[in-house]
Design a protein around this motif. Structure first.
Motif, PDB file in Angstrom:
ATOM      1  N   GLY A   1       0.805  -1.209   0.000  1.00 62.32           N
ATOM      2  CA  GLY A   1       0.000   0.000   0.000  1.00 62.32           C
ATOM      3  C   GLY A   1       0.842   1.265   0.000  1.00 62.32           C
TER       4      GLY A   1
ATOM      5  N   GLN B   1      -7.203   1.651  -2.599  1.00 63.90           N
ATOM      6  CA  GLN B   1      -6.245   0.586  -2.879  1.00 63.90           C
ATOM      7  C   GLN B   1      -6.749  -0.745  -2.326  1.00 63.90           C
ATOM      8  OE1 GLN B   1      -2.611   2.152  -1.093  1.00 63.90           O
ATOM      9  NE2 GLN B   1      -2.047   3.117  -3.029  1.00 63.90           N
ATOM     10  N   LYS B   2      -6.083  -1.807  -2.735  1.00 66.43           N
ATOM     11  CA  LYS B   2      -6.454  -3.133  -2.247  1.00 66.43           C
ATOM     12  C   LYS B   2      -6.199  -3.246  -0.750  1.00 66.43           C
ATOM     13  CE  LYS B   2      -5.910  -5.960  -6.402  1.00 66.43           C
ATOM     14  NZ  LYS B   2      -7.303  -6.417  -6.395  1.00 66.43           N
ATOM     15  N   GLU B   3      -7.051  -4.003  -0.069  1.00 70.23           N
ATOM     16  CA  GLU B   3      -6.858  -4.258   1.356  1.00 70.23           C
ATOM     17  C   GLU B   3      -5.608  -5.109   1.558  1.00 70.23           C
ATOM     18  OE1 GLU B   3      -8.595  -3.177   3.889  1.00 70.23           O
ATOM     19  OE2 GLU B   3     -10.224  -2.186   2.781  1.00 70.23           O
ATOM     20  N   TRP B   4      -4.988  -4.953   2.743  1.00 70.82           N
ATOM     21  CA  TRP B   4      -3.763  -5.697   3.023  1.00 70.82           C
ATOM     22  C   TRP B   4      -3.969  -7.200   2.907  1.00 70.82           C
ATOM     23  CZ3 TRP B   4       1.036  -6.353   2.777  1.00 70.82           C
ATOM     24  CH2 TRP B   4       1.659  -7.391   3.487  1.00 70.82           C
TER      25      TRP B   4
ATOM     26  N   GLU C   1      -3.762  -6.095 -10.704  1.00 73.67           N
ATOM     27  CA  GLU C   1      -4.908  -5.778 -11.548  1.00 73.67           C
ATOM     28  C   GLU C   1      -4.579  -5.815 -13.039  1.00 73.67           C
ATOM     29  OE1 GLU C   1      -5.301  -3.213  -7.773  1.00 73.67           O
ATOM     30  OE2 GLU C   1      -3.715  -4.064  -9.025  1.00 73.67           O
TER      31      GLU C   1
ATOM     32  N   LEU D   1      -0.321  -1.261 -10.138  1.00 72.49           N
ATOM     33  CA  LEU D   1      -1.417  -2.190 -10.418  1.00 72.49           C
ATOM     34  C   LEU D   1      -0.870  -3.536 -10.871  1.00 72.49           C
ATOM     35  CD1 LEU D   1      -3.830   0.258 -12.305  1.00 72.49           C
ATOM     36  CD2 LEU D   1      -3.890  -0.386  -9.884  1.00 72.49           C
TER      37      LEU D   1
ATOM     38  N   GLU E   1      -5.759  -8.874   0.984  1.00 69.40           N
ATOM     39  CA  GLU E   1      -5.741  -9.282  -0.422  1.00 69.40           C
ATOM     40  C   GLU E   1      -4.318  -9.276  -0.970  1.00 69.40           C
ATOM     41  OE1 GLU E   1      -8.157  -8.271  -4.555  1.00 69.40           O
ATOM     42  OE2 GLU E   1      -8.558  -7.125  -2.723  1.00 69.40           O
ATOM     43  N   LEU E   2      -3.524  -8.284  -0.587  1.00 66.20           N
ATOM     44  CA  LEU E   2      -2.128  -8.240  -1.013  1.00 66.20           C
ATOM     45  C   LEU E   2      -1.345  -9.413  -0.416  1.00 66.20           C
ATOM     46  CD1 LEU E   2      -1.354  -4.425  -0.633  1.00 66.20           C
ATOM     47  CD2 LEU E   2      -1.969  -5.663  -2.712  1.00 66.20           C
TER      48      LEU E   2
END
Length: 208
Positions: A9, A163-166, A121, A118, A168-169
Motif C-alpha cells: 500500500g 487501494q487493495k486491502e492488506w 490488476e 497495479l 488481499e495483497l
C-alpha cells in the motif's frame, strides 16, 4: 527464478525495500509506472490514441500530455478509466516483457525487480516468478505519506480506501516483509528472503 514483483500500500515502503535489495544483491529494476509515463510522451505509442480519446485539453503549451490533467479527466469515470487502461496496459506490458527478456540475456545473474502500482490488476503479476508484499502499520504509513507528500490525513485515508486491502495483497504474496519497525529489522527480513531465493526455497511457476 529471476523476476520478483513488489506490492504494498501507499506509504508501506516499497522503495525502501528495493533500495536495500539493491545494496545486498545486484538487481535490475523495472518500474511499470515509469514506463507508463514514458509512453505518454510526444512521439511515443500512447500519445496519439490518448489525445484522440480524451481531447487536447490534457496538453500543455508544448503539446505534451499533462498526467495530472489526464487524471482529472478520467477520475471517477469507470468508462474513461477502462478506455485509458485499454490504451496503456498492452503497451506497458509489451515494454516490460522486452525489458525482462533483455535483462535475462544481458544480466542473467541479477534478480529482476518489477514494481507496478497495479501489478495484480494489470496482469503483470503473471510475468513474475514470485511476489513480495511490503507491510507497514496504517499509522506508520500515514506519517510517511504526510512527510513525503504533505497531504492531509483525510486525503490519505481516501487514497488508502481506493487501494487493495492488506489481506488481499498478503494472499497474493509469496513472502511478506514488515517495514513498520526499523531499517535494521527490514534489512534482516530481506536478507532472509535472499537466502531463501538462493536456496531455491520458492517454487517457480513451472513447478507449481
Amino acid at each position: 527464478m529471476n523476476v520478483i514483483g513488489i506490492i504494498g500500500g501507499m506509504g508501506a515502503g516499497k522503495s525502501t525495500v528495493i533500495a536495500i535489495l539493491s545494496e545486498l544483491q545486484p538487481i535490475s529494476y523495472i518500474s511499470a509506472d515509469l514506463i507508463g509515463h514514458e509512453i505518454l510522451l510526444k512521439g511515443q505509442p500512447a500519445y496519439t490514441p490518448i489525445i484522440e480519446t480524451f481531447g487536447t485539453g490534457i496538453l500543455d503549451e508544448t503539446g505534451e500530455i499533462v498526467r495530472k490533467r489526464l487524471g482529472e479527466v478520467v477520475f471517477g469515470d469507470e468508462l474513461k478509466v477502462r478506455q485509458l487502461n485499454e490504451i496503456t496496459h498492452p503497451l506497458i506490458t509489451k515494454r516490460v516483457v522486452e525489458r525482462i527478456e533483455e535483462d535475462k540475456m544481458t544480466r542473467p545473474e541479477q534478480l529482476i525487480i518489477l514494481e507496478a502500482a497495479l501489478l495484480l490488476e494489470s496482469g503483470l503479476v503473471d510475468l513474475t516468478d514470485l511476489v513480495i508484499a511490503v507491510y507497514a502499520d496504517p499509522e506508520v504509513r500515514i506519517k510517511r505519506v504526510i512527510a513525503r507528500e504533505g497531504l492531509g490525513e483525510e486525503q490519505i485515508l481516501r487514497r488508502f480506501k481506493a487501494q487493495k486491502e492488506w489481506e488481499e495483497l498478503k494472499a497474493a504474496a509469496d513472502y511478506v516483509i514488515d517495514n513498520s519497525v526499523s531499517l535494521e529489522e527490514t534489512t534482516k527480513q530481506i536478507k532472509t528472503f535472499l537466502e531463501k531465493v538462493k536456496a531455491g526455497s520458492f517454487k517457480s511457476k513451472e513447478e507449481e
